[in-house]
Design a protein around this motif. Structure first.
Motif, short mmCIF file in Angstrom:
data_model
loop_
_atom_site.label_atom_id
_atom_site.label_comp_id
_atom_site.label_asym_id
_atom_site.label_seq_id
_atom_site.Cartn_x
_atom_site.Cartn_y
_atom_site.Cartn_z
N MET A 128 35.11 37.66 36.11
CA MET A 128 35.81 36.40 36.31
C MET A 128 37.32 36.60 36.41
N ASN A 129 37.84 37.56 35.68
CA ASN A 129 39.27 37.81 35.71
C ASN A 129 39.75 38.43 37.02
N MET A 130 38.82 38.82 37.89
CA MET A 130 39.21 39.22 39.25
C MET A 130 39.84 38.06 40.00
N GLY B 218 35.68 37.98 47.09
CA GLY B 218 34.80 37.00 46.47
C GLY B 218 33.38 37.50 46.30
N VAL B 219 32.84 38.13 47.34
CA VAL B 219 31.48 38.65 47.26
C VAL B 219 31.39 39.74 46.19
N GLU B 220 32.45 40.52 46.02
CA GLU B 220 32.43 41.56 44.98
C GLU B 220 32.43 40.95 43.59
N GLN B 221 33.18 39.87 43.39
CA GLN B 221 33.16 39.23 42.08
C GLN B 221 31.78 38.71 41.76
N TRP B 222 31.13 38.03 42.72
CA TRP B 222 29.77 37.57 42.46
C TRP B 222 28.81 38.74 42.19
#
Length: 718
Positions: free
Chosen positions: A384-386, A364-368
């Motif tokens: 977002m597609n992560m 989650g932190v990597e997506q942000w």
């Protein structure tokens, strides 16, 4: 999660152990390696410039330099909130805060938060993400070493894995995993079991009153009066605590250049914007957790049936060290059980397993981080597609004029024929899902012809103009997508639809709208009460008159809002506009009328006399109310001892972002209090409260010359 306290720990056992607790000395933490912290700190250099509101603007050569400085600045302002957040994610909060924190520690161990992070930290997170996390952890360690009087023994050193664990713990609670866990500890079974071949339907999502939510709006150049792209970021959060917003501005020579809000323990912007694009989150409520009822072997209670065979549970022990008093603590041992489905809870009314979206996710932190660093819509959509952020509606806008609404959810791929809102039979492995639907299968609206998108915690099938809205029939009911409308959505969408040339001022007027919609549950409740025959009770007849004069506004001068809101918050679970009232309306009218008479001697005090924004010595009337676009929640259904509603959640950190026809970005914001979250001595403890009450935003100095013109302090660390 504190709702589970004595159900998990065991009240009588706890009492007995407290009596002999003097025998249990809290072990001394291992000696802190201060030289290792100083050596790590020497790798970084960050410049922290605070503006005239105390907001930190952090500059550095690398992203990890900036993360180091962000940790230092945030710790200065809010260490006493950050520290328990980190301890909770470690599953050791009770050894510091006592028995009330024991359920959190138990849940962290039951959900295997630490084990999941340890197993996936190196393999699942990219090298640059780990560098960011470790820079942030090193910044907190360096600050802690300089401020030992504010750090409890054993907290340092903090690691990058601690930071990730905070995300893994908090993220599923955004979509209500805590409620699913909580109901398993109820005295009786809460739902029926879906045995298959059921006709599933669109399900409502029940929740407590008031409904805490958020607003987000994006307007494309085609809908703007001046051809600008506009974004409103308006999450509704508690005013204080571990999920209260903290404003930051970050800039590295590697290209990280963002402004917005973050939470304690988070090393980046969670919602806000960079030079090219921005995004805003609101809470959605997809069905992302499933509860299974297990059949236990009558001859061996450590076995459950799966596909016709008895299978052994995996078992362990939660060692919960609970602080008692002074230097004394006690370790409570509680059973931990897991099945193929996930964690298991044994109760008198059944044995249950739970499986939730994100149980295997640490990114989650990597997506942000990827969203923070994205330079265009394509790169942002790649992030977002992560689908590593397991839920949250997301509204998007950028300098090129693109806008979008995404019903973001890490949606399990589930078998057909079951009502997944009910409990599931635990004896069928076909119901143990392991894959997720791609984002493209969920409601997504990109660049609608109407030129606007918005969400106020309402159904994703009302996100733009009716001509451009998605059709709910195109999405499987097993997704559990909400269909309800909030009052905020009922007000906001028609306002946007009616205005084909939206100015900056108009958009802020819509965001700060003060009315309940004519077709809202509040209006229907009032109409029902006004129409009743109450001739035998003079107080209620007078209350009917006051209600009958209400124009459904919540401005501070309104003389009917106090009575109307008092009744509404007793009877309405906001956003459940087709549900029956949760109380008897006449009784709510009577209680509310007596409450007002007791405190004011009248039924129609001005709303501003009742509705207050309070911070230290600052105490002011404030417009707005529950489920109003200008959202103010007190978390109560009766006046306090002084006859007030004191806001505790709702409108918090608000941003208005726009890109002009050249692509230049401009940003304004306001915080409900100020950057000094807990320090009453700081000039920034309440220095934004006045503008917040006045519904005024201040300019964010994005350029260095503008920042230096208002800078309050300028330091370089370490």
């Amino acid at each position: 999660m504190v709702r589970l306290v004595l159900s998990i720990v065991g009240g009588s056992v706890l009492l007995a152990l407290v009596i002999i607790g003097f025998m249990a000395w809290t072990p001394t933490p291992p000696r802190l390696d201060e030289d290792a912290i100083r050596t790590a700190s020497a790798r970084y250099s960050a410049r922290i410039i605070r503006d005239d509101y105390g907001v930190p603007h952090i500059y550095g050569e690398t992203d990890s330099d900036v993360a180091f400085g962000l940790a230092w600045a945030h710790a200065e302002d809010d260490w006493e909130t950050i520290e328990p957040t980190l301890l909770a994610a470690r599953g050791v909060l009770a050894r510091y805060d006592g028995q009330d924190a024991a359920p959190t520690d138990y849940i962290v161990q039951l959900l295997r938060i630490q084990e999941t992070v340890a197993a996936r930290y190196e393999s699942d997170l990219a090298e640059d993400t780990r560098a960011l996390l470790e820079g942030y952890a090193d910044g907190m360690n360096a600050w802690g070493l300089e401020n030992p009087d504010r750090v409890r023994p054993g907290v340092l050193p903090i690691t990058g894995q601690d930071v990730v664990a905070g995300f893994v713990l908090r993220t599923p609670f955004m979509y209500g995993l805590d409620e699913d866990l909580g109901e398993l500890f109820a005295e009786e079974r809460q739902r029926t079991i879906s045995i298959g071949e059921t006709e599933t339907a669109w399900h409502s999502i029940d929740g407590p009153n008031p409904e805490l939510g958020s607003n987000a709006i994006a307007v494309a150049p085609s809908r703007s009066a001046d051809g600008h792209t506009r974004l409103i970021v308006n999450s509704h959060q508690p005013f204080t605590g571990p999920v209260a917003w903290y404003e930051i501005r970050v800039h590295s020579e590697e290209g990280w250049d963002a402004a917005g809000g973050t939470f304690p323990g988070a090393p980046l912007v969670l919602h806000g914007h960079n030079r090219n694009l921005g995004w805003a989150h609101t809470v959605n409520n997809p069905d992302l957790a499933d509860i299974y009822v297990l059949e236990i072997n009558p001859d061996n209670d450590n076995q459950y049936r799966l596909d016709g065979e008895w299978v052994d549970f995996e078992t362990g022990t939660a060692a919960l060290r609970v602080h008692l008093f002074g230097p004394f603590s006690w370790v409570f041992n509680r059973e931990l059980v897991w099945s193929a489905h996930g964690p298991v809870v044994r109760r008198p009314h059944g044995t249950y397993a739970i499986r939730w979206s994100g149980f295997d996710e640490v990114r989650g932190v990597e997506q942000w981080y990827r969203m923070n660093r994205a330079e265009d819509f394509e790169a942002w959509m790649d992030a977002m597609n992560m689908q590593a952020i397991t839920s949250l509606n997301t509204i998007y806008a950028d300098r090129d004029g693109h806008i979008a609404y995404l019903y973001n959810a890490r949606m399990p791929v589930r078998a057909e024929g079951y009502d997944w809102r009910q409990y599931l039979p635990g004896d069928r492995s076909e119901l143990i899902w392991s894959e997720y639907e791609p984002l493209a299968n969920l409601p997504v609206v990109i660049d609608p012809p109407s030129g606007y998108v918005a969400n106020a915690n309402n159904t994703p099938f009302r996100a733009t103009s009716p001509a451009d809205d998605l059709n709910s029939a195109d999405f499987p009911s097993r997704f559990g997508i909400e269909w309800e409308m909030t009052n905020r959505a009922q007000r906001l969408l028609p306002l946007l639809e009616a205005d084909t040339s939206i100015t900056d001022e108009e958009l802020l007027e819509y965001k700060f709208d003060l009315d309940y919609a004519a077709d809202s549950p509040v209006a229907r409740l009032v109409a029902e009460l006004v129409a009743m025959d109450l001739d035998d009770e003079p107080l209620l007849i007078e209350a009917q008159r006051v209600l009958g004069e209400w124009d459904f506004s919540t401005n501070v001068d309104n003389r009917s809002a106090a009575l109307g809101v008092l009744i509404a918050i007793k009877c309405i679970q906001n956003r459940h506009d087709t549900h029956p009232w949760t109380c008897e309306p006449v009784e709510a009218l009577r209680r509310s009328a007596l409450d007002l008479m007791d405190h004011y001697g009248r039924l129609d005090p001005s709303w501003g006399d009742v509705n207050r924004h309070v911070r230290g010595a600052f105490d002011s009337p404030v417009d707005g109310g529950p489920d109003i676009l200008r959202a103010i929640y007190c978390g109560c259904d009766e006046l306090d001892e002084d006859g007030h509603f004191i806001g505790m959640a709702g409108d918090t950190y608000i941003m208005a972002v726009e890109w002009d026809e050249t692509g230049a970005v401009y940003s304004r914001a306001i915080h409900q209090f100020g950057s000094a979250t807990l320090d009453e001595r700081s000039p920034h403890y309440a220095d934004q409260a006045g503008e917040f009450v006045a519904m005024e935003l201040r300019e964010i100095p994005l350029e260095m010359d503008a920042l230096m013109a208002v800078q309050e302090s300028d330091i370089t660390i370490p």
